[in-house]
Write an enzyme that holds these catalytic residues in place. Structure first.
Site, PDB file in Angstrom:
ATOM      1  N   LYS A  71     -14.945  27.629 -17.652  1.00 60.16           N
ATOM      2  CA  LYS A  71     -13.670  26.901 -17.590  1.00 60.16           C
ATOM      3  C   LYS A  71     -13.858  25.441 -17.994  1.00 60.16           C
ATOM      4  O   LYS A  71     -14.931  24.870 -17.802  1.00 60.16           O
ATOM      5  CB  LYS A  71     -13.028  27.024 -16.196  1.00 60.16           C
ATOM      6  CG  LYS A  71     -13.582  26.106 -15.147  1.00 60.16           C
ATOM      7  CD  LYS A  71     -12.604  25.961 -13.972  1.00 60.16           C
ATOM      8  CE  LYS A  71     -13.190  24.994 -12.963  1.00 60.16           C
ATOM      9  NZ  LYS A  71     -12.286  24.132 -12.260  1.00 60.16           N
ATOM     10  N   LYS A 122     -13.704  18.829 -15.587  1.00 60.17           N
ATOM     11  CA  LYS A 122     -13.869  17.385 -15.767  1.00 60.17           C
ATOM     12  C   LYS A 122     -15.256  16.926 -15.355  1.00 60.17           C
ATOM     13  O   LYS A 122     -15.710  15.883 -15.806  1.00 60.17           O
ATOM     14  CB  LYS A 122     -12.771  16.609 -15.048  1.00 60.17           C
ATOM     15  CG  LYS A 122     -12.617  16.863 -13.557  1.00 60.17           C
ATOM     16  CD  LYS A 122     -11.627  15.862 -13.003  1.00 60.17           C
ATOM     17  CE  LYS A 122     -10.548  16.406 -12.109  1.00 60.17           C
ATOM     18  NZ  LYS A 122     -10.934  16.956 -10.819  1.00 60.17           N
ATOM     19  N   LYS A 179     -21.255  25.454  -7.396  1.00 61.75           N
ATOM     20  CA  LYS A 179     -21.588  24.042  -7.170  1.00 61.75           C
ATOM     21  C   LYS A 179     -22.954  23.882  -6.537  1.00 61.75           C
ATOM     22  O   LYS A 179     -23.639  22.898  -6.816  1.00 61.75           O
ATOM     23  CB  LYS A 179     -20.496  23.344  -6.349  1.00 61.75           C
ATOM     24  CG  LYS A 179     -19.214  23.205  -7.157  1.00 61.75           C
ATOM     25  CD  LYS A 179     -18.383  22.005  -6.804  1.00 61.75           C
ATOM     26  CE  LYS A 179     -17.257  21.866  -7.832  1.00 61.75           C
ATOM     27  NZ  LYS A 179     -16.215  20.947  -7.497  1.00 61.75           N
TER      28      LYS A 179
HETATM   29  P1  ATP Z   1     -14.161  19.610 -10.437  1.00 61.33           P
HETATM   30  O1  ATP Z   1     -14.645  19.912 -11.796  1.00 61.33           O
HETATM   31  O2  ATP Z   1     -14.442  18.217 -10.029  1.00 61.33           O
HETATM   32  O3  ATP Z   1     -14.520  20.636  -9.417  1.00 61.33           O
HETATM   33  P2  ATP Z   1     -11.565  20.727 -10.923  1.00 61.33           P
HETATM   34  O4  ATP Z   1     -10.878  20.246 -12.144  1.00 61.33           O
HETATM   35  O5  ATP Z   1     -12.049  22.110 -10.883  1.00 61.33           O
HETATM   36  O6  ATP Z   1     -12.623  19.636 -10.538  1.00 61.33           O
HETATM   37  P3  ATP Z   1      -9.371  19.748  -9.303  1.00 61.33           P
HETATM   38  O7  ATP Z   1      -9.304  18.502 -10.060  1.00 61.33           O
HETATM   39  O8  ATP Z   1      -9.255  19.585  -7.848  1.00 61.33           O
HETATM   40  O9  ATP Z   1     -10.687  20.570  -9.618  1.00 61.33           O
HETATM   41  O10 ATP Z   1      -8.287  20.775  -9.822  1.00 61.33           O
HETATM   42  C1  ATP Z   1      -6.915  20.522  -9.836  1.00 61.33           C
HETATM   43  C2  ATP Z   1      -6.177  21.765 -10.289  1.00 61.33           C
HETATM   44  O11 ATP Z   1      -6.483  22.088 -11.648  1.00 61.33           O
HETATM   45  C3  ATP Z   1      -6.523  23.003  -9.476  1.00 61.33           C
HETATM   46  O12 ATP Z   1      -5.320  23.676  -9.168  1.00 61.33           O
HETATM   47  C4  ATP Z   1      -7.335  23.863 -10.407  1.00 61.33           C
HETATM   48  O13 ATP Z   1      -7.140  25.235 -10.164  1.00 61.33           O
HETATM   49  C5  ATP Z   1      -6.767  23.478 -11.766  1.00 61.33           C
HETATM   50  N1  ATP Z   1      -7.748  23.655 -12.837  1.00 61.33           N
HETATM   51  C6  ATP Z   1      -8.965  23.060 -12.914  1.00 61.33           C
HETATM   52  N2  ATP Z   1      -9.604  23.419 -14.051  1.00 61.33           N
HETATM   53  C7  ATP Z   1      -8.769  24.260 -14.717  1.00 61.33           C
HETATM   54  C8  ATP Z   1      -8.855  24.976 -15.964  1.00 61.33           C
HETATM   55  N3  ATP Z   1      -9.909  24.873 -16.750  1.00 61.33           N
HETATM   56  N4  ATP Z   1      -7.803  25.746 -16.334  1.00 61.33           N
HETATM   57  C9  ATP Z   1      -6.723  25.853 -15.536  1.00 61.33           C
HETATM   58  N5  ATP Z   1      -6.582  25.214 -14.357  1.00 61.33           N
HETATM   59  C10 ATP Z   1      -7.573  24.434 -13.934  1.00 61.33           C
END
Ligand code: ATP
Ligand code: LTN
Length: 334
Positions: A197, A200, A115
């Site tokens: 990965k 969002k 980040k």
């Molecule tokens: P950001 O991109 O804003 O950092 P994020 O999607 O990584 O957001 P959160 O929305 O807080 O973060 O994640 C919620 C859950 O989804 C967490 O448990 C994270 O490990 C899981 N997660 C996020 N992206 C993936 C992915 N691509 N595959 C599997 N699990 C995921």
């Protein structure tokens, strides 16, 4: 029998993606049927301001995400569902835990490195300290299990190290948590770059599928998903990362195994396979989208659920916080 506690959190940093759903939310819904556990889930809006946010957008996304947690099937009776900033003990415990966390430990966190590379003009102390706030989220509720996607394993391990260090000085204050990571789907990858990965906050909308996305948009994204030129539907994450990612998505959406998926598409090219993955995802997400829309039309109901969640969360958090204040030597609160 004392139930074991589960805690997890999700950031209101945009509409969640299929990656969030398959990596994390799906196991949250499944775990609510296991009588061994009681679960606490929070929308972590305090984590979301480590990146500059428009205030109205943050409020809207926080409400939407709360509605989405209900829409995917989390029952607000059986689970405590709340908004992080409405429970001030999260900030309070973070300060104490900061004094039990080492600078070197935080410097090694992969998410911080990623980040800060993405936002070089705003490497603020909150971004650096993000894992300590997450540790406070977990330890306040004395959680045994933290269901997350594979990307969060390092943060849960750090939480454990902080808890061990604190308990070493002040015995038995915190329960030591374990990560709970699904075997398939732990890391759903981007549709445009299967080495990263699905995220969002990725600025390219073709890279991810949002949980509330319209069926024709979903179909388009899967038809365009990056694969390779050998045209075989075979699971091999190093040689064929794009196809393997689509296979994992298909298997999870339909309930088939990876072997069954491979068999089903034997001898058929990507022209058949990719739209089939799209259709399976459309079918999986249709009810979620419909329920979110209905919930957002009823703001009074959402407000009442948030207030109830906050009260239940506060009761648990305050108990831990009182022990922590006593352990470190603060005077009691009047
Ligand atoms: P950001 O991109 O804003 O950092 P994020 O999607 O990584 O957001 P959160 O929305 O807080 O973060 O994640 C919620 C859950 O989804 C967490 O448990 C994270 O490990 C899981 N997660 C996020 N992206 C993936 C992915 N691509 N595959 C599997 N699990 C995921
Ligand atoms: N750091 C996580 C979100 C998060 C979380 C938590 C997950 C904040 N607090 C507590 C599990 C438990 C992320 O970036 N996905």
């Amino acid at each position: 029998m004392m139930k074991k506690r589960i805690l997890s959190g999700v950031q209101p940093s945009g509409t969640p993606t299929l990656g969030n759903y398959l990596g994390a939310f799906r196991s949250w819904v499944a775990l609510q049927d296991d009588p061994q556990y009681e679960s606490v889930y929070c929308v972590v809006d305090m984590h979301a301001i480590t990146i500059r946010r428009d205030r109205e957008e943050l409020r809207r996304q926080t409400r939407e995400l709360y509605a989405l947690l209900l829409a995917i099937g989390l029952d607000p009776e059986r689970n405590v569902l709340f908004i992080q900033s409405q429970v001030p003990q999260h900030a309070e415990l973070t300060w104490v835990l900061n004094c039990y966390t080492m600078f070197g430990e935080l410097s090694r966190m992969t998410q911080f490195k990623e980040k800060s590379a993405r936002h070089p003009d705003n490497i603020n102390a909150g971004l650096f300290d993000y894992p300590v706030l997450m540790a406070a989220d977990i330890l306040l509720y004395q959680a045994h299990l933290v269901p997350v996607g594979g990307d969060q394993k390092q943060h849960v391990e750090l939480t454990r190290d902080i808890a061990v260090r604190f308990n070493g000085v002040h015995p038995d204050v915190f329960t030591l948590p374990e990560p709970y990571i699904p075997p398939v789907g732990a890391r759903i990858m981007s549709l445009t770059d299967p080495t990263r990965k699905m995220d969002k906050s990725d600025p390219n909308p073709a890279s991810h599928v949002l949980l509330t996305e319209a069926p024709d948009a979903i179909m388009k994204k899967f038809k365009k998903a990056v694969t390779d030129s050998d045209a075989q539907v075979r699971y091999d994450t190093t040689q064929k990362p794009g196809v393997s990612n689509l296979m994992a998505i298909y298997a999870l959406a339909t309930g088939l195994s990876l072997e069954e998926t491979e068999k089903q598409f034997e001898g058929q090219g990507y022209g058949v396979f990719k739209p089939a993955v799209g259709e399976a995802v459309v079918a999986l997400l249709r009810p979620v989208r419909e329920r979110v829309e209905a919930l957002l039309r009823d703001p009074g109901f959402l407000e009442a659920e948030m207030a109830r969640g906050r009260e239940r969360a506060c009761a648990i958090a305050e108990k831990t916080m009182a022990d922590v204040r006593h352990a470190v030597g603060f005077l009691p609160k009047g």
